[in-house]
Scaffold this motif. Structure first.
Motif, PDB file in Angstrom:
ATOM      1  N   LYS A  54       9.320   5.781  -7.021  1.00 12.19           N
ATOM      2  CA  LYS A  54       9.589   7.029  -6.291  1.00 12.19           C
ATOM      3  C   LYS A  54      11.067   7.409  -6.379  1.00 12.19           C
ATOM      4  N   ASP A  71      12.291   9.651  -7.930  1.00 14.97           N
ATOM      5  CA  ASP A  71      12.460  11.118  -7.951  1.00 14.97           C
ATOM      6  C   ASP A  71      12.682  11.694  -6.556  1.00 14.97           C
ATOM      7  N   LEU A  72      12.386  10.931  -5.530  1.00 13.97           N
ATOM      8  CA  LEU A  72      12.521  11.452  -4.164  1.00 13.97           C
ATOM      9  C   LEU A  72      13.962  11.320  -3.665  1.00 13.97           C
ATOM     10  N   LYS A 104       1.036   1.984  -6.827  1.00 11.95           N
ATOM     11  CA  LYS A 104       0.328   1.208  -7.858  1.00 11.95           C
ATOM     12  C   LYS A 104      -0.643   2.085  -8.642  1.00 11.95           C
ATOM     13  N   THR A 105      -1.483   2.828  -7.887  1.00 10.89           N
ATOM     14  CA  THR A 105      -2.508   3.644  -8.540  1.00 10.89           C
ATOM     15  C   THR A 105      -1.867   4.735  -9.388  1.00 10.89           C
ATOM     16  N   THR A 106      -0.819   5.349  -8.844  1.00 11.69           N
ATOM     17  CA  THR A 106      -0.131   6.427  -9.575  1.00 11.69           C
ATOM     18  C   THR A 106       0.445   5.893 -10.880  1.00 11.69           C
ATOM     19  N   SER A 154       9.758   6.458 -11.753  1.00  6.08           N
ATOM     20  CA  SER A 154       8.964   7.373 -10.944  1.00  6.08           C
ATOM     21  C   SER A 154       7.587   7.386 -11.576  1.00  6.08           C
ATOM     22  N   LYS A 167       5.335   9.186 -10.725  1.00  8.83           N
ATOM     23  CA  LYS A 167       4.859  10.560 -10.735  1.00  8.83           C
ATOM     24  C   LYS A 167       5.359  11.299 -11.973  1.00  8.83           C
ATOM     25  N   VAL A 181       0.840  -1.194   0.000  1.00  9.88           N
ATOM     26  CA  VAL A 181       0.000   0.000   0.000  1.00  9.88           C
ATOM     27  C   VAL A 181       0.883   1.254   0.000  1.00  9.88           C
ATOM     28  N   ASP A 182       0.478   2.242  -0.782  1.00 17.43           N
ATOM     29  CA  ASP A 182       1.170   3.525  -0.901  1.00 17.43           C
ATOM     30  C   ASP A 182       2.502   3.457  -1.644  1.00 17.43           C
ATOM     31  N   HIS A 183       2.820   2.330  -2.218  1.00 17.36           N
ATOM     32  CA  HIS A 183       4.084   2.272  -2.946  1.00 17.36           C
ATOM     33  C   HIS A 183       3.956   2.798  -4.381  1.00 17.36           C
TER      34      HIS A 183
HETATM   35  P1  GDP Z   1      -0.922   2.627  -3.946  1.00 18.50           P
HETATM   36  O1  GDP Z   1      -1.526   2.496  -2.611  1.00 18.50           O
HETATM   37  O2  GDP Z   1       0.160   1.626  -4.153  1.00 18.50           O
HETATM   38  O3  GDP Z   1      -1.901   2.641  -5.079  1.00 18.50           O
HETATM   39  O4  GDP Z   1      -0.139   4.035  -3.945  1.00 18.50           O
HETATM   40  P2  GDP Z   1      -0.530   5.401  -4.644  1.00 18.50           P
HETATM   41  O5  GDP Z   1      -0.345   5.311  -6.099  1.00 18.50           O
HETATM   42  O6  GDP Z   1      -1.842   5.851  -4.119  1.00 18.50           O
HETATM   43  O7  GDP Z   1       0.633   6.311  -4.098  1.00 18.50           O
HETATM   44  C1  GDP Z   1       0.764   6.640  -2.721  1.00 18.50           C
HETATM   45  C2  GDP Z   1       1.377   8.009  -2.572  1.00 18.50           C
HETATM   46  O8  GDP Z   1       2.695   8.023  -3.136  1.00 18.50           O
HETATM   47  C3  GDP Z   1       0.600   9.082  -3.295  1.00 18.50           C
HETATM   48  O9  GDP Z   1       0.619  10.250  -2.504  1.00 18.50           O
HETATM   49  C4  GDP Z   1       1.410   9.295  -4.576  1.00 18.50           C
HETATM   50  O10 GDP Z   1       1.278  10.600  -5.056  1.00 18.50           O
HETATM   51  C5  GDP Z   1       2.804   9.020  -4.116  1.00 18.50           C
HETATM   52  N1  GDP Z   1       3.642   8.515  -5.198  1.00 18.50           N
HETATM   53  C6  GDP Z   1       3.419   7.431  -5.958  1.00 18.50           C
HETATM   54  N2  GDP Z   1       4.406   7.252  -6.851  1.00 18.50           N
HETATM   55  C7  GDP Z   1       5.282   8.265  -6.650  1.00 18.50           C
HETATM   56  C8  GDP Z   1       6.520   8.640  -7.265  1.00 18.50           C
HETATM   57  O11 GDP Z   1       7.048   7.992  -8.179  1.00 18.50           O
HETATM   58  N3  GDP Z   1       7.131   9.744  -6.764  1.00 18.50           N
HETATM   59  C9  GDP Z   1       6.618  10.474  -5.761  1.00 18.50           C
HETATM   60  N4  GDP Z   1       7.295  11.530  -5.342  1.00 18.50           N
HETATM   61  N5  GDP Z   1       5.473  10.133  -5.177  1.00 18.50           N
HETATM   62  C10 GDP Z   1       4.792   9.070  -5.600  1.00 18.50           C
END
Ligand code: GDP
Length: 571
Positions: free
Chosen positions: A181, A183-184, A86-88, A216, A218, A82-84
């Motif tokens: 991520k 880019d971070l 996937k959705t992005t 990334s 994003k 979660v939050d890694h």
């Molecule tokens: P999921 O739970 O795996 O679907 O994760 P999300 O796609 O919702 O991403 C979780 C958070 O990480 C969100 O606030 C995204 O904007 C952020 N995020 C996802 N991918 C990246 C990335 O490549 N770079 C940065 N800086 N943030 C990201």
């Protein structure tokens, strides 16, 4: 086989004389003419060679037929903690697809979407997370060819990453890791590499074959390379589907829309689905009235790799169910009615087998001669988990392998139950009580789930499972002996009149006939009588009549030795 003349063999093998003669030349066999006789060995060798050539020819034809089937795009699912991201990542991919279309185009959620690249097309399942993925897999065929497992390079491998790996592996999908991520500032791809090494997966960067691509989600950095890698893997997998075959695929989603009625998203995996076709999916059927693709366009047909939303089901099919084309409504109705009947019959028996225990699981594994025990191990701490795994590693035997599908910290989840259920496995937890809903899910799916408070008890349970799966070892146990005193030739056979000289003779024993101490026959008793009655056994000091199955050549003084096979405990 007697000796055979060359022209005779040629006829037998359906060859011309010249063909056989040139084959004999190749084999270095000397002959005078097509009328010469061949040695038996030579004739056999020729037949084997021709047989092999025919098999090779058939294989070559099958391969040609396969090659004639066109390639299909790979189907990819995105999983991860979660939050890694996937959705992005899915959003980015969807947008990149849109960018190629005229801006402002309508998109339609049809459960999957295509991304076209110069190297080829990739189909992404439009639902992140492995729960959805497993639910789909649970019912129907394999959906995803490739799993992209997203790992935030700021955090590394987390519990759900491991679950995702377990699910992907269990489904047989190829795995690609996306270190996200990047880019971070805190991102470190090495952390991801290290974590994967710990799990026994060696990244390409370390000389292994596990692809880990920095991206990334994003900014989109690295996503193109990820797509390229996916397509490379797909190429190696040589994925093909016949567009001319009868349409078949998987239901991705199904819902009821107030206006439109039953809306079903499906992925065509084989063949081509047309408007007007009849399909069955589990217990439901439909006549395709209309199809919409991800661009919101009406379609008249959908080939392999296409995801479309269809209208025409009267009831909701279940997501994950396989659908198949059927010729007409009569077939659709009969097939679905049959399935409903089957389910009802199954439910009647399942009612009795609710709440399966580990012992039940072992019994069915034994019946199926399954030599692998699939386990999901859950524990309260990393320490106890490691301790359990270390002990487990030593418990596999030559005959029975323990396969740990997933070992993770934390309480068993519903997705564990799904995983265990697909793999016919059990969930053993240590010091973490599964929630009520998880217990219920396990009960419904017949997955044994047991929590332990003492490591030793857990290990003991596993030992029992291994032992239960082992081939039983038998040894022969001598029951008794009898001596032949008289021989009676009766209409039903030759009966040996015997005196039981030690132990007992029982009706279902294995019998050896010994003459002067040497075994001359071995077999079973056809009938055992005391006076006029059939008896189950005769004890020492008593007389009896013995008729054997297939041995009549008794002599006075022969000794009949009775024995039986008994199972030996092996520890
Ligand atoms: P999921 O739970 O795996 O679907 O994760 P999300 O796609 O919702 O991403 C979780 C958070 O990480 C969100 O606030 C995204 O904007 C952020 N995020 C996802 N991918 C990246 C990335 O490549 N770079 C940065 N800086 N943030 C990201």
């Amino acid at each position: 086989m007697a000796k055979i003349r060359i022209y005779q063999l040629a006829k037998e093998l359906g060859m011309t004389n010249d063909e056989l003669l040139s084959l004999l030349d190749e084999m270095g066999v000397a002959y005078k003419s097509h009328a010469s006789t061949l040695e038996e060995d030579t004739a056999t060798a020729v037949k084997e060679l021709i047989g092999e050539q025919r098999v090779a020819e058939a294989a070559r034809r099958a391969e040609e037929a396969r090659k004639a089937i066109p390639h299909r795009p790979p189907v990819v699912v995105i999983m991860g903690h979660v939050d890694h991201g996937k959705t992005t990542l899915l959003d980015y991919l969807r947008k990149s697809r849109m960018a190629e279309k005229e801006a402002g185009g309508i998109t339609q959620h049809v459960g999957a979407f295509e991304v076209k690249t110069p190297q080829g097309t990739v189909v992404f399942i439009d639902t992140p997370g492995h729960e959805a993925f497993t639910t789909i897999r649970q019912r129907g065929a394999k959906v995803a060819d490739i799993a992209v497992i997203v790992v935030a390079a700021t955090e590394g491998v987390m519990p759900q990453t491991k679950e995702a790996i377990a699910h992907a592996k269990a489904s047989g999908a190829k795995i690609v890791f996306a270190a996200n991520k990047m880019d971070l500032p805190g991102a470190d791809i090495n952390r991801v590499h290290q974590d994967l090494m710990q799990l026994g997966m060696v990244p390409v960067a370390y000389g292994g074959d596990v692809e880990v691509l920095p991206i990334s989600a994003k900014t989109g950095q690295g996503v193109e390379a990820l797509l390229e890698t996916i397509l490379l893997i797909a190429e190696l997998e040589d994925l093909r589907a016949d567009p001319k075959a009868e349409a078949q695929g998987v239901i991705l989603e199904a819902r009821i829309d107030k206006q439109a009625g039953v809306l079903v998203s499906l992925l065509v995996q084989q063949g081509t689905l047309h408007v007007g076709d009849y399909v069955v999916a589990g217990e439901h059927w439909g006549k395709i009235r209309a199809m919409l693709d991800a661009e919101g366009r009406r379609r008249n047909e959908a080939g392999p790799g296409s995801a479309v939303q269809v209208l025409g089901f009267s009831e909701l099919p279940v997501a994950g169910e396989t659908f198949t084309w059927v010729p007409d409504q009569v077939a659709a109705k009969e097939i679905t009615e049959e399935r409903i009947e089957e389910r009802k019959a199954k439910e009647a028996t399942a009612e009795r087998s609710r709440g399966r225990t580990i012992a039940d699981l072992m019994r069915s594994m034994r019946e199926a001669e399954q030599k692998e025990i699939n386990l999901i191990i859950r524990a309260d701490t990393q320490g106890s988990l490691e301790a359990i795994q270390n002990i487990l590693a030593k418990e596999s035997t030559h005959e029975v392998q323990i396969k740990v599908l997933l070992a993770a910290v934390g309480a068993p989840s519903e997705s564990d139950v799904l995983l265990a259920s697909t793999a016919q496995g059990a969930i053993l937890s240590f010091n973490v009580n599964p929630s009520g809903s998880v217990r219920k899910a396990a009960e419904q799916r017949g997955v044994p789930l047991q929590n332990f408070r003492i490591i030793y008890e857990l290990v003991d349970e596993i030992r029992k499972m291994v032992r239960g799966q082992r081939e039983p070892v038998y040894k022969e146990e001598l029951l008794g002996t009898a001596e032949v005193r008289a021989i009676f030739r009766l209409s039903r056979g030759v009966v040996a009149g015997c005196m039981v000289t030690s132990g007992k003779i029982s009706r279902n024993a294995d019998i050896r006939v010994l003459r002067k101490g040497k075994e001359i026959w071995k077999g079973r008793i056809e009938s055992l009588k005391r006076l006029k009655d059939d008896v189950r056994e005769v004890a020492q000091g008593l007389e009896c009549g013995i008729l054997l199955e297939g041995f009549t050549d008794f002599q006075e003084g022969d000794v009949l030795e009775a024995s039986q096979q008994v199972e030996v405990a092996t520890d």
